[in-house]
Enzyme design. Structure first.
Site, PDB file in Angstrom:
ATOM      1  N   CYS A 191      44.674  74.726  49.592  1.00 51.90           N
ATOM      2  CA  CYS A 191      44.209  75.846  50.415  1.00 51.90           C
ATOM      3  C   CYS A 191      45.208  77.003  50.460  1.00 51.90           C
ATOM      4  CB  CYS A 191      43.922  75.365  51.819  1.00 51.90           C
ATOM      5  SG  CYS A 191      45.319  74.471  52.519  1.00 51.90           S
ATOM      6  N   GLY A 217      38.573  72.279  56.083  1.00 49.76           N
ATOM      7  CA  GLY A 217      37.558  72.465  55.045  1.00 49.76           C
ATOM      8  C   GLY A 217      37.298  73.941  54.833  1.00 49.76           C
ATOM      9  N   SER A 218      36.107  74.244  54.346  1.00 49.66           N
ATOM     10  CA  SER A 218      35.796  75.637  54.003  1.00 49.66           C
ATOM     11  C   SER A 218      35.524  76.468  55.252  1.00 49.66           C
ATOM     12  CB  SER A 218      34.581  75.668  53.084  1.00 49.66           C
ATOM     13  OG  SER A 218      33.476  75.125  53.775  1.00 49.66           O
ATOM     14  N   LYS A 222      31.148  75.622  39.942  1.00 50.54           N
ATOM     15  CA  LYS A 222      31.456  76.827  40.739  1.00 50.54           C
ATOM     16  C   LYS A 222      32.644  77.568  40.112  1.00 50.54           C
ATOM     17  CE  LYS A 222      33.876  77.800  44.909  1.00 50.54           C
ATOM     18  NZ  LYS A 222      34.373  77.437  46.214  1.00 50.54           N
ATOM     19  N   GLU A 259      37.249  82.725  47.738  1.00 54.48           N
ATOM     20  CA  GLU A 259      38.068  81.545  47.435  1.00 54.48           C
ATOM     21  C   GLU A 259      37.425  80.749  46.297  1.00 54.48           C
ATOM     22  OE1 GLU A 259      38.108  78.093  50.067  1.00 54.48           O
ATOM     23  OE2 GLU A 259      40.294  78.111  50.005  1.00 54.48           O
ATOM     24  N   ILE A 260      38.169  80.564  45.209  1.00 58.20           N
ATOM     25  CA  ILE A 260      37.653  79.804  44.060  1.00 58.20           C
ATOM     26  C   ILE A 260      38.101  78.348  44.166  1.00 58.20           C
ATOM     27  CG2 ILE A 260      37.618  79.659  41.535  1.00 58.20           C
ATOM     28  CD1 ILE A 260      38.162  82.728  41.504  1.00 58.20           C
ATOM     29  N   PHE A 261      39.313  78.137  44.661  1.00 55.37           N
ATOM     30  CA  PHE A 261      39.842  76.789  44.906  1.00 55.37           C
ATOM     31  C   PHE A 261      39.956  75.982  43.615  1.00 55.37           C
ATOM     32  CE2 PHE A 261      39.996  72.845  47.676  1.00 55.37           C
ATOM     33  CZ  PHE A 261      41.076  73.278  48.398  1.00 55.37           C
ATOM     34  N   GLU A 281      41.241  74.345  60.145  1.00 54.35           N
ATOM     35  CA  GLU A 281      42.137  74.702  59.024  1.00 54.35           C
ATOM     36  C   GLU A 281      41.213  75.038  57.860  1.00 54.35           C
ATOM     37  OE1 GLU A 281      45.325  74.988  58.972  1.00 54.35           O
ATOM     38  OE2 GLU A 281      45.903  74.051  60.847  1.00 54.35           O
ATOM     39  N   LEU A 282      41.115  76.310  57.517  1.00 56.57           N
ATOM     40  CA  LEU A 282      40.048  76.730  56.590  1.00 56.57           C
ATOM     41  C   LEU A 282      40.604  77.303  55.282  1.00 56.57           C
ATOM     42  CD1 LEU A 282      37.791  78.275  59.376  1.00 56.57           C
ATOM     43  CD2 LEU A 282      37.835  75.917  58.534  1.00 56.57           C
ATOM     44  N   GLY A 283      39.785  78.103  54.628  1.00 55.63           N
ATOM     45  CA  GLY A 283      40.099  78.549  53.269  1.00 55.63           C
ATOM     46  C   GLY A 283      41.188  79.609  53.201  1.00 55.63           C
ATOM     47  N   PRO A 314      35.875  61.397  56.147  1.00 54.12           N
ATOM     48  CA  PRO A 314      36.376  62.001  54.910  1.00 54.12           C
ATOM     49  C   PRO A 314      35.271  62.753  54.182  1.00 54.12           C
ATOM     50  CG  PRO A 314      36.033  59.623  54.625  1.00 54.12           C
ATOM     51  CD  PRO A 314      35.634  59.955  56.036  1.00 54.12           C
TER      52      PRO A 314
HETATM   53  P1  NAD Z   1      33.771  71.597  53.015  1.00 53.34           P
HETATM   54  O1  NAD Z   1      33.863  72.571  54.119  1.00 53.34           O
HETATM   55  O2  NAD Z   1      32.618  71.657  52.105  1.00 53.34           O
HETATM   56  O3  NAD Z   1      33.788  70.093  53.590  1.00 53.34           O
HETATM   57  C1  NAD Z   1      34.816  69.659  54.457  1.00 53.34           C
HETATM   58  C2  NAD Z   1      34.305  68.479  55.273  1.00 53.34           C
HETATM   59  O4  NAD Z   1      33.243  68.921  56.114  1.00 53.34           O
HETATM   60  C3  NAD Z   1      33.755  67.329  54.445  1.00 53.34           C
HETATM   61  O5  NAD Z   1      34.175  66.122  55.036  1.00 53.34           O
HETATM   62  C4  NAD Z   1      32.255  67.523  54.582  1.00 53.34           C
HETATM   63  O6  NAD Z   1      31.520  66.329  54.406  1.00 53.34           O
HETATM   64  C5  NAD Z   1      32.134  68.023  55.999  1.00 53.34           C
HETATM   65  N1  NAD Z   1      30.896  68.769  56.305  1.00 53.34           N
HETATM   66  C6  NAD Z   1      29.996  69.306  55.450  1.00 53.34           C
HETATM   67  N2  NAD Z   1      29.019  69.941  56.135  1.00 53.34           N
HETATM   68  C7  NAD Z   1      29.324  69.814  57.441  1.00 53.34           C
HETATM   69  C8  NAD Z   1      28.720  70.286  58.646  1.00 53.34           C
HETATM   70  N3  NAD Z   1      27.614  71.018  58.630  1.00 53.34           N
HETATM   71  N4  NAD Z   1      29.321  69.995  59.815  1.00 53.34           N
HETATM   72  C9  NAD Z   1      30.475  69.277  59.856  1.00 53.34           C
HETATM   73  N5  NAD Z   1      31.083  68.797  58.753  1.00 53.34           N
HETATM   74  C10 NAD Z   1      30.521  69.074  57.556  1.00 53.34           C
HETATM   75  O7  NAD Z   1      35.157  71.716  52.226  1.00 53.34           O
HETATM   76  P2  NAD Z   1      35.593  70.982  50.897  1.00 53.34           P
HETATM   77  O8  NAD Z   1      34.820  71.545  49.765  1.00 53.34           O
HETATM   78  O9  NAD Z   1      35.585  69.509  51.143  1.00 53.34           O
HETATM   79  O10 NAD Z   1      37.131  71.402  50.794  1.00 53.34           O
HETATM   80  C11 NAD Z   1      37.579  72.606  50.266  1.00 53.34           C
HETATM   81  C12 NAD Z   1      37.860  73.609  51.371  1.00 53.34           C
HETATM   82  O11 NAD Z   1      38.820  73.075  52.277  1.00 53.34           O
HETATM   83  C13 NAD Z   1      38.476  74.895  50.835  1.00 53.34           C
HETATM   84  O12 NAD Z   1      37.849  75.978  51.457  1.00 53.34           O
HETATM   85  C14 NAD Z   1      39.926  74.801  51.266  1.00 53.34           C
HETATM   86  O13 NAD Z   1      40.586  76.035  51.411  1.00 53.34           O
HETATM   87  C15 NAD Z   1      39.806  74.083  52.559  1.00 53.34           C
HETATM   88  N6  NAD Z   1      41.067  73.456  52.928  1.00 53.34           N
HETATM   89  C16 NAD Z   1      41.807  74.038  53.937  1.00 53.34           C
HETATM   90  C17 NAD Z   1      43.048  73.495  54.285  1.00 53.34           C
HETATM   91  C18 NAD Z   1      43.884  74.105  55.380  1.00 53.34           C
HETATM   92  O14 NAD Z   1      44.775  73.420  55.859  1.00 53.34           O
HETATM   93  N7  NAD Z   1      43.652  75.337  55.791  1.00 53.34           N
HETATM   94  C19 NAD Z   1      43.521  72.367  53.623  1.00 53.34           C
HETATM   95  C20 NAD Z   1      42.750  71.819  52.604  1.00 53.34           C
HETATM   96  C21 NAD Z   1      41.522  72.366  52.276  1.00 53.34           C
END
Ligand code: NAD
Length: 499
Positions: free
Chosen positions: A301, A243-244, A351, A402-404, A266-268, A191
């Protein structure tokens, strides 16, 4: 719907002890002994201390997950037994719904009613959904030349690493855990360090109920070091990341320089919502679009962050949406009156505030919000007023990046071609909306929008049966539906000579 009261006293007690890693069915400290704090975004108070996993802990989790994958206790379950296991997990989540919703709200800052009504039921139901798929995944009988039979079969991939963000911490993990287990894999979940509590509790619940063999579900809490170790690990066969976009690229790079493990991302997003001047019920359009944008404090997202509005109805639209933003009540996420909770963490809060300042400097017209909510000054929580910028140009950074968070851009257009051009002028492609009462136009525009999901006349439709995911820099692959099953299986082609 009646909402069960939050379990705040229970949570207070549960949070008294620090939380460990769940590896091979046992709770264990990190090898380095390092920990990190979980902070309540509503008031900056420390909730608890969690073990911080490093590379060695990830190695141990991979060993445990591999052993469990090979182990007959998991591999040799009948399909019915595997389905029953998933149904049991669904039931356990339902039984602990108020508890898990309480932890989600304490950790993430969203309102309790959002956690209870939106996050929790789906976290349970997705296990039932994928349990029902277990005996319905067929290979093909392939029409090859005479003398041979060729058929395909779907097999589990092996050890899957599942990395999730902080906006729907339990739900997005369950979106991955359920199909991965349904297809016979074993998993290591990581997580976000900002929101690990519900997954810790889920592992406890599953362990107490003894529903899964040891090592089938592993949990490593931590951040970058653990995430990188998972991406680059030679013993992991598949990584599914939400994530991002910035971190998603690092995950793909880690997979490519190590063992080319299968990757889904699944990204931004920076999703457009086009509103044509032929819509008959503008009030309904404004109401739904506002909800789609600002619910869950606009940390979703696929939310529509760019409203692209026909110039003929722009002023009327502004007159209707601005009072909605002004009426939002920020505050205690456990109060039923509260509309909007706290942003998930401090860096994210800063941010968003920086983007609001940027919008002002870029020359957009501030129509609502644009500042922290007064309650933030009282208790130090990360509360930001719903913010609306008008007269936004799509080239501005507030429209491109993306401001989120609760910052909405309103952009005017003159004709259909221009609306589509603006909508597609982004490197993201997660979702898009179009509101029109002209059926031909609806189809024409939906086809031209370069996004993984298009919502016509109702922004934000989700169903387990429908694929979820983006194109362009919003990601690779799809979640949900039978598409997720493809993500967690490998396809084998088998040839048999019979003459
Ligand atoms: P993030 O990318 O900062 O972190 C996501 C996860 O990656 C966290 O568990 C984090 O600890 C881990 N992480 C960090 N550095 C890493 C690395 N170098 N290698 C592997 N894992 C690493 O994202 P966030 O700030 O937690 O979440 C917000 C982002 O998630 C937004 O960009 C949003 O659009 C995206 N998001 C996308 C979807 C989708 O389905 N497309 C759904 C929800 C959120």
């Amino acid at each position: 719907m009646s909402i069960e009261p939050a379990k705040l006293d229970w949570a207070k007690n549960w949070l008294k002890t620090s939380k460990s890693l769940f590896i091979g069915g046992e709770w264990t400290s990190s090898q380095s002994g390092k920990t990190f704090s979980s902070i309540n975004p509503t008031n900056r108070e420390k909730l608890t201390e969690l073990a911080q996993a490093g590379k060695i802990d990830v190695d141990l989790a991979v060993i445990a997950a591999r052993k469990a994958f090979e182990n007959s206790d998991w591999k040799n379950l009948t399909r019915r037994q595997r389905a029953e296991t998933l149904n049991k997990i669904a039931q356990l989540i339902r039984e602990h719904r108020a508890e898990l919703a309480t932890l989600e709200t304490l950790d993430n800052g969203k309102t309790y009613k959002e956690s209870f009504i939106d996050d929790l039921p789906e976290s349970a139901d997705v296990f039932d959904y994928y349990a029902a798929w277990i005996d319905k995944v067929y290979g093909d009988s392939v029409p090859v030349e005479k003398g041979f039979i060729n058929f395909t079969q779907h097999e589990p991939i092996g050890v899957c690493a599942l990395i999730v963000p902080w906006n729907f911490p339990l739900l997005l993990a369950c979106w991955k855990i359920a199909p991965a287990l349904a297809m016979g894999n074993t998993v290591i979940v990581k997580p976000s360090p900002f929101t690990s509590l519900t997954l810790v509790r889920l592992c406890e619940i599953i362990q107490e109920a003894k529903v899964l063999p040891k090592g089938v579900l592993n949990l490593v809490t931590g951040d970058l070091e653990a995430g990188e170790a998972l991406s680059r690990h030679l013993g992991i066969n598949k990584i599914s990341f939400t994530g991002s976009t910035v971190v998603g690229k690092k995950v793909a790079e880690g997979a490519s320089v190590s063992n080319l493990k299968r990757v889904s991302l699944e990204l931004g997003g920076k999703s457009p919502n086009i509103i044509f001047d032929d819509v008959k019920d503008l009030d309904a359009v404004v109401a739904r679009s506002f909800q789609a944008m600002f619910s869950h404090k606009a940390e979703k997202c696929s939310e529509p962050t760019r409203f692209i509005i026909h110039e003929a109805i722009y002023d009327a639209f502004v007159a209707k949406i601005v009072p909605k933003a002004q009426a939002v009540l920020c505050g205690d996420p456990f109060s039923p009156e509260t509309d909007q909770g706290a942003q998930a963490h401090e860096a994210h809060f800063n941010k968003i505030l920086n983007y609001i300042e940027l919008g002002k400097k870029e020359g957009a017209t501030l129509l609502a919000g644009g500042k922290v909510d007064p309650i933030a000054e009282e208790n130090g929580g990360f509360f930001i007023r719903p913010t609306i910028f008008g007269d936004v140009k799509n080239s501005m950074r507030i429209a491109q990046e993306e401001i989120f968070g609760p910052v909405l851009c309103l952009i005017k257009f003159k004709n259909e071609a221009e609306a589509v051009q603006i909508a597609n002028d982004t490197h993201y492609g997660l979702a898009a909306g179009v509101y029109t009462d002209d059926a031909k136009r609806a189809h024409r525009v939906a086809t031209q929008l370069d996004a993984g999901m298009v919502f016509v006349n109702h922004y934000g439709c989700y169903d387990f049966a429908s694929p979820f995911g983006g194109v362009k820099q919003s990601g690779w692959g799809k979640e949900m539906a039978r598409n997720s099953l493809e993500e967690y299986t490998k396809l084998k082609s088998i040839w048999v000579r019979y003459s």
